[in-house]
Design a protein around this motif. Structure first.
Motif, PDB file in Angstrom:
ATOM      1  N   LEU A  27       0.867  -1.171   0.000  1.00 34.95           N
ATOM      2  CA  LEU A  27       0.000   0.000   0.000  1.00 34.95           C
ATOM      3  C   LEU A  27       0.907   1.224   0.000  1.00 34.95           C
ATOM      4  N   LEU A  28       0.670   2.161  -0.921  1.00 32.66           N
ATOM      5  CA  LEU A  28       1.571   3.295  -1.080  1.00 32.66           C
ATOM      6  C   LEU A  28       0.795   4.593  -1.201  1.00 32.66           C
ATOM      7  N   TYR A  29       1.239   5.604  -0.446  1.00 31.33           N
ATOM      8  CA  TYR A  29       0.771   6.974  -0.598  1.00 31.33           C
ATOM      9  C   TYR A  29       1.990   7.833  -0.891  1.00 31.33           C
ATOM     10  N   ALA A  30       1.926   8.625  -1.942  1.00 34.93           N
ATOM     11  CA  ALA A  30       3.059   9.463  -2.343  1.00 34.93           C
ATOM     12  C   ALA A  30       2.529  10.830  -2.756  1.00 34.93           C
ATOM     13  N   PHE A  31       2.928  11.876  -2.024  1.00 33.04           N
ATOM     14  CA  PHE A  31       2.388  13.209  -2.249  1.00 33.04           C
ATOM     15  C   PHE A  31       3.479  14.268  -2.201  1.00 33.04           C
ATOM     16  N   ASP A  32       3.210  15.366  -2.913  1.00 30.14           N
ATOM     17  CA  ASP A  32       3.998  16.586  -2.789  1.00 30.14           C
ATOM     18  C   ASP A  32       3.419  17.378  -1.619  1.00 30.14           C
ATOM     19  N   LYS A  33       4.263  17.709  -0.636  1.00 27.79           N
ATOM     20  CA  LYS A  33       3.762  18.347   0.585  1.00 27.79           C
ATOM     21  C   LYS A  33       3.139  19.713   0.307  1.00 27.79           C
ATOM     22  N   GLN A  34       3.792  20.522  -0.526  1.00 27.65           N
ATOM     23  CA  GLN A  34       3.274  21.856  -0.795  1.00 27.65           C
ATOM     24  C   GLN A  34       1.966  21.794  -1.576  1.00 27.65           C
ATOM     25  N   LYS A  35       1.906  20.910  -2.551  1.00 30.86           N
ATOM     26  CA  LYS A  35       0.676  20.794  -3.338  1.00 30.86           C
ATOM     27  C   LYS A  35      -0.469  20.268  -2.481  1.00 30.86           C
ATOM     28  N   LYS A  36      -0.145  19.369  -1.560  1.00 34.54           N
ATOM     29  CA  LYS A  36      -1.183  18.865  -0.664  1.00 34.54           C
ATOM     30  C   LYS A  36      -1.724  19.990   0.213  1.00 34.54           C
ATOM     31  N   GLN A  37      -0.835  20.871   0.667  1.00 33.22           N
ATOM     32  CA  GLN A  37      -1.270  22.006   1.474  1.00 33.22           C
ATOM     33  C   GLN A  37      -2.072  23.000   0.638  1.00 33.22           C
ATOM     34  N   ASP A  38      -1.639  23.216  -0.622  1.00 33.03           N
ATOM     35  CA  ASP A  38      -2.381  24.117  -1.508  1.00 33.03           C
ATOM     36  C   ASP A  38      -3.808  23.618  -1.735  1.00 33.03           C
ATOM     37  N   VAL A  39      -3.956  22.305  -1.886  1.00 34.53           N
ATOM     38  CA  VAL A  39      -5.291  21.730  -2.057  1.00 34.53           C
ATOM     39  C   VAL A  39      -6.114  21.941  -0.790  1.00 34.53           C
ATOM     40  N   ASN A  71      -7.589  25.293  -0.547  1.00 37.59           N
ATOM     41  CA  ASN A  71      -8.472  25.635  -1.673  1.00 37.59           C
ATOM     42  C   ASN A  71      -7.791  26.557  -2.683  1.00 37.59           C
ATOM     43  N   GLN A  72      -6.502  26.272  -2.952  1.00 38.91           N
ATOM     44  CA  GLN A  72      -5.733  27.087  -3.881  1.00 38.91           C
ATOM     45  C   GLN A  72      -5.524  26.420  -5.243  1.00 38.91           C
ATOM     46  N   VAL A  73      -6.034  25.207  -5.424  1.00 36.36           N
ATOM     47  CA  VAL A  73      -5.857  24.477  -6.686  1.00 36.36           C
ATOM     48  C   VAL A  73      -7.228  24.267  -7.314  1.00 36.36           C
ATOM     49  N   PHE A  74      -7.325  24.610  -8.599  1.00 35.47           N
ATOM     50  CA  PHE A  74      -8.619  24.577  -9.273  1.00 35.47           C
ATOM     51  C   PHE A  74      -8.582  23.679 -10.501  1.00 35.47           C
ATOM     52  N   VAL A  75      -9.768  23.264 -10.891  1.00 40.10           N
ATOM     53  CA  VAL A  75      -9.931  22.476 -12.098  1.00 40.10           C
ATOM     54  C   VAL A  75     -11.268  22.869 -12.729  1.00 40.10           C
ATOM     55  N   ALA A 106     -12.582  24.445  -6.892  1.00 42.66           N
ATOM     56  CA  ALA A 106     -11.419  24.081  -6.083  1.00 42.66           C
ATOM     57  C   ALA A 106     -11.396  22.571  -5.867  1.00 42.66           C
ATOM     58  N   LEU A 107     -10.191  21.996  -5.950  1.00 46.34           N
ATOM     59  CA  LEU A 107     -10.034  20.572  -5.704  1.00 46.34           C
ATOM     60  C   LEU A 107     -10.217  20.267  -4.222  1.00 46.34           C
ATOM     61  N   SER A 108     -10.830  19.141  -3.933  1.00 48.13           N
ATOM     62  CA  SER A 108     -10.883  18.649  -2.567  1.00 48.13           C
ATOM     63  C   SER A 108      -9.680  17.739  -2.330  1.00 48.13           C
ATOM     64  N   GLN A 109      -9.376  17.482  -1.065  1.00 48.68           N
ATOM     65  CA  GLN A 109      -8.212  16.649  -0.762  1.00 48.68           C
ATOM     66  C   GLN A 109      -8.382  15.237  -1.309  1.00 48.68           C
ATOM     67  N   SER A 110      -9.603  14.751  -1.376  1.00 49.79           N
ATOM     68  CA  SER A 110      -9.822  13.408  -1.921  1.00 49.79           C
ATOM     69  C   SER A 110      -9.575  13.358  -3.428  1.00 49.79           C
ATOM     70  N   ASP A 111      -9.588  14.535  -4.093  1.00 50.68           N
ATOM     71  CA  ASP A 111      -9.329  14.578  -5.533  1.00 50.68           C
ATOM     72  C   ASP A 111      -7.840  14.525  -5.860  1.00 50.68           C
ATOM     73  N   TYR A 112      -6.979  14.909  -4.897  1.00 47.45           N
ATOM     74  CA  TYR A 112      -5.535  14.897  -5.140  1.00 47.45           C
ATOM     75  C   TYR A 112      -5.049  13.457  -5.079  1.00 47.45           C
ATOM     76  N   PHE A 113      -4.631  12.925  -6.225  1.00 48.75           N
ATOM     77  CA  PHE A 113      -4.288  11.502  -6.313  1.00 48.75           C
ATOM     78  C   PHE A 113      -2.881  11.210  -5.806  1.00 48.75           C
ATOM     79  N   GLY A 129      -3.500  21.114 -16.455  1.00 50.80           N
ATOM     80  CA  GLY A 129      -2.750  22.346 -16.276  1.00 50.80           C
ATOM     81  C   GLY A 129      -2.638  22.888 -14.872  1.00 50.80           C
ATOM     82  N   ASN A 130      -3.046  22.113 -13.840  1.00 51.32           N
ATOM     83  CA  ASN A 130      -2.912  22.627 -12.475  1.00 51.32           C
ATOM     84  C   ASN A 130      -1.676  22.080 -11.756  1.00 51.32           C
ATOM     85  N   ASP A 131      -0.783  21.442 -12.512  1.00 50.20           N
ATOM     86  CA  ASP A 131       0.546  21.035 -12.044  1.00 50.20           C
ATOM     87  C   ASP A 131       0.509  19.971 -10.961  1.00 50.20           C
TER      88      ASP A 131
END
Length: 704
Positions: A563-575, A578-582, A592-599, A641-643
């Motif tokens: 089982l693996l979880y791999a995240f960018d810390k800054q992007k996770k905080q931005d999500v 509510n700073q990341v949009f789609v 705004a993306l929800s935290q469950s949307d950040y894969f 395009g939301n990086d």
């Protein structure tokens, strides 16, 4: 389907444990099987696998032969928590605990291999025809191995001759797409002298997964590997080991641009020379004096056969020279005769590494120089507790000095259960590309500049009036690029249950100063100028479980899951902020993306699993095996395009199962016929160039 497979594997693992009460009276437990499983990579001294306080995977020769694999990437892909990932060029790198190929050190007989494409080491360069075993250390190993061992180490151990009579094997395998693998391995040992010689030829006509695109997915290729090894024992205290290895590959190449079919080829050549003198000064002190040199070269030429216009003409020539001295001293114990304990073993070493790279996209040949020293103490303060403490210091010409400590512990609770944990620091030096690259894409028009040359090259572009705006200050490009670093934690336990064994390991790796590209200027042609910066902070965390069970002397089964979880810390905080949009496809509005949307990170699957069955039929001199592999969905790149990778991206590869199987029959004790197939479920995807559907094969092997 994903959860059914995972549940089945976990259920089998649970049944293994439950079966303990029924098989306590059986003598031949898995303990006896592990007595010969000695590894050297994790500690640089010989240790039994079952006694190590570190997460290690060992793949032995018997497993390699029974599986029918011929290249290193194939056998590694069948191990729990080890994933091979293909890049845009089709090269297969390795991923361990969610850590990318850039951060995994590849060794052969304890010395490093070079030659990476954009940081990725192509594992298909390495044949398994003369391998004794493969040792994989998971997690940071920079305390012993320095840079590139930030995420782990893979060490390929070749066979050492044992008998005076000439022995070895000759084999021929033919498979789908006219894939042919030919091996000749010779070994012989005399009183003081031993030698081994190995040659491999591997070729394929290639294949095409997408008929709508001009050219083949994988072009035809042929490669050769030659390896010679000499051993000489001067006396019982002094011995010499020398080896030389040569690899050569030629592959057709093709590319279509503006209706023009460019043709050509790519060539790779690699050779390594290795010499080691082992001196046993006293019964307690052994010292090794080692010299190693390797050279990797790659060229590519693509041209229009009609007009002779050249599209691509590139050269890559990397050299590494490394002398090293290391010693191991075992301290005698006053209680040794009574308890079997020792005060410990101290291993220490020092060396110099000289790196050089001459490449088309560099202004000149560039050089790195580094000096290093390391020490490690392995001891048992009490009977049931083993502790390994070590550290390494690296002084490098191009980045700040690095100090890499590590601590690992293992406690034997009882005869069947042990717990182990480790924490270590890992680092990776900025590579040649990140520091000295100077590349402009002739088709699209973007430019990529290495950090050390970015200021001067950017000024040249300004003077040539190619720059519309500069987006960074001079100070931002004037500070030294720092080494990438991580701290890795592992905690697990090992449970023996009769004829079975279960191992669980929880892991966490925190990275900082990861190097990635950043736009530093915009060009008049509408394209960008990129360079490299320290700014990413990521983490990977999860757990692995491996369970094996010997049902009878002939039937063995095993299962594994990660089982693996791999995240960018800054992007996770931005999500979270509510700073990341789609853009919502139904309403056309940005949401705004929800935290469950950040894969998570690119090319990482949440779930990986395997199930293996090995069955021997001694009366018929036959063995049968089946390996089922599962990988859950993952994304290849950001499409909206939301990086970051989110559930709205369209580059996801759906989860898939592959089934590999082989059956071997031995005739006249020496001749073995093997029939097998990989990917029996015929899974294909145009976005995965290494998955061309069912790959059947037939192999003949003569042992003498």
């Amino acid at each position: 389907m994903r959860f059914r497979l995972v549940s089945t594997i976990l259920l089998i693992g649970t049944q293994f444990v439950a079966a303990q009460s029924q098989i306590e009276n059986l003598k031949d437990s898995i303990v006896s099987q592990q007595l010969d499983e000695v590894i050297v990579t994790a500690t640089r001294t010989e240790r039994q696998l079952s006694s190590l306080p570190l997460p290690v995977t060992l793949v032995g020769k018997k497993q390699i032969i029974k599986s029918g694999t011929v290249r290193l990437n194939e056998i590694l892909n069948e191990q729990t928590g080890i994933i091979t990932v293909a890049d845009e060029s089709g090269f297969q790198g390795v991923q361990i605990q969610g850590i990318a190929s850039d951060y995994i050190l590849i060794l052969i007989d304890g010395v490093p291999l070079v030659g990476r494409s954009a940081g990725n080491f192509d594992l298909s360069r390495l044949t398994v025809g003369n391998i004794k075993q493969i040792e994989v250390v998971k997690g940071p190993a920079s305390s012993l191995y320095g840079s590139e061992a930030l995420g782990g180490v893979i060490n390929i151990i070749t066979e050492k001759p044992q008998t005076e009579a000439l022995s070895g094997n000759a084999s021929y395998r033919i498979g789908s797409f006219t894939q042919q693998d030919i091996n000749l391995d010779l070994k012989q040992a005399f009183k003081k002298f031993r030698y081994g010689f190995f040659v491999n030829r591997f070729s394929s006509n290639g294949y095409d997964l997408n008929e709508d695109v001009e050219g083949q997915t994988v072009n035809p290729f042929t490669n050769y590997t030659l390896n010679g090894r000499l051993y000489y024992d001067f006396n019982d205290k002094l011995s010499l080991f020398t080896s030389a290895r040569y690899y050569d590959q030629n592959q057709d190449a093709g590319f279509t641009l503006d209706s023009i079919q460019y043709e050509g080829n790519t060539k790779e050549r690699e050779w390594n020379t290795h010499a080691r003198l082992d001196h046993k000064w006293t019964p307690n002190l052994t010292v090794a004096y080692e010299l190693y040199y390797t050279n990797y070269m790659a060229t590519e030429l693509l041209a229009d056969p009609i007009s002779t216009n050249v599209l691509s003409d590139s050269d890559f020539n990397q050299k590494l020279f490394r002398p090293e001295v290391r010693g191991s001293y075992t301290f005698a114990s006053e209680n040794e005769n009574n308890t079997g304990l020792q005060n410990g073993t101290l291993t220490a070493g020092m060396g110099i590494q000289l790196d050089e790279l001459d490449r088309t996209y560099f202004d000149e040949t560039v050089n790195f120089t580094s000096q290093y020293l390391y020490a490690q103490y392995n001891f048992n303060p009490i009977e049931k507790l083993n502790i390994i403490a070590g550290a390494r210091f690296d002084n490098h010409s191009e980045y700040n000095n690095q100090f890499s400590p590590k601590l690992a512990l293992r406690y034997q609770l009882n005869n069947n259960l042990s717990i182990k944990g480790s924490v270590g620091y890992g680092f990776k030096a900025p590579d040649f590309r990140q520091l000295y690259f100077d590349f402009t894409n002739s088709v699209v028009g973007y430019t990529v500049l290495g950090y050390n040359v970015a200021l001067d090259k950017l000024q040249e572009l300004v003077e040539q009036e190619q720059i519309l705006s500069v987006l960074v200050t001079e100070d931002e490009l004037d500070k030294p690029l720092e080494a990438e670093s991580s701290i890795g934690y592992n905690l697990g336990f090992n449970l023996k249950h009769g004829r079975g064994n279960t191992e669980v390991n929880f892991f966490r790796n925190d990275f900082k100063n990861l190097i990635d590209t950043r736009i530093i200027a915009r060009k008049i042609n509408g394209q960008n100028v990129f360079s490299y910066m320290n700014f990413d902070e990521i983490y990977t965390t999860g757990f692995e479980i491996n369970s094996s069970y010997k049902i009878t002397d002939e039937l063995n089964i095993s299962a594994g899951y990660q089982l693996l979880y791999a995240f960018d810390k800054q992007k996770k905080q931005d999500v979270a902020d509510n700073q990341v949009f789609v853009r919502d496809t139904e309403s056309g509005q940005s949401v705004a993306l929800s935290q469950s949307d950040y894969f998570g990170l690119v090319n990482r699957s949440r779930h990986n699993a395997n199930f293996k069955v090995y069955y021997d039929i001694p009366s018929a001199s036959t063995n049968v095996n089946m390996r089922v592999l599962y990988r859950s969905k993952y994304a290849q790149y950001d499409t909206n395009g939301n990086d970051l990778i989110d559930n709205y991206d369209t580059s996801f590869i759906d989860g898939f199962v592959t089934l590999n199987a082989a059956i071997s029959k031995t005739f006249y004790k020496n001749l073995t016929l093997q029939v097998g197939a990989n990917n029996l479920l015929d899974y294909t995807d145009n976005n995965i160039p290494t998955m061309p559907g069912i790959q059947g094969y037939l192999k003949l092997n003569y042992q003498f």
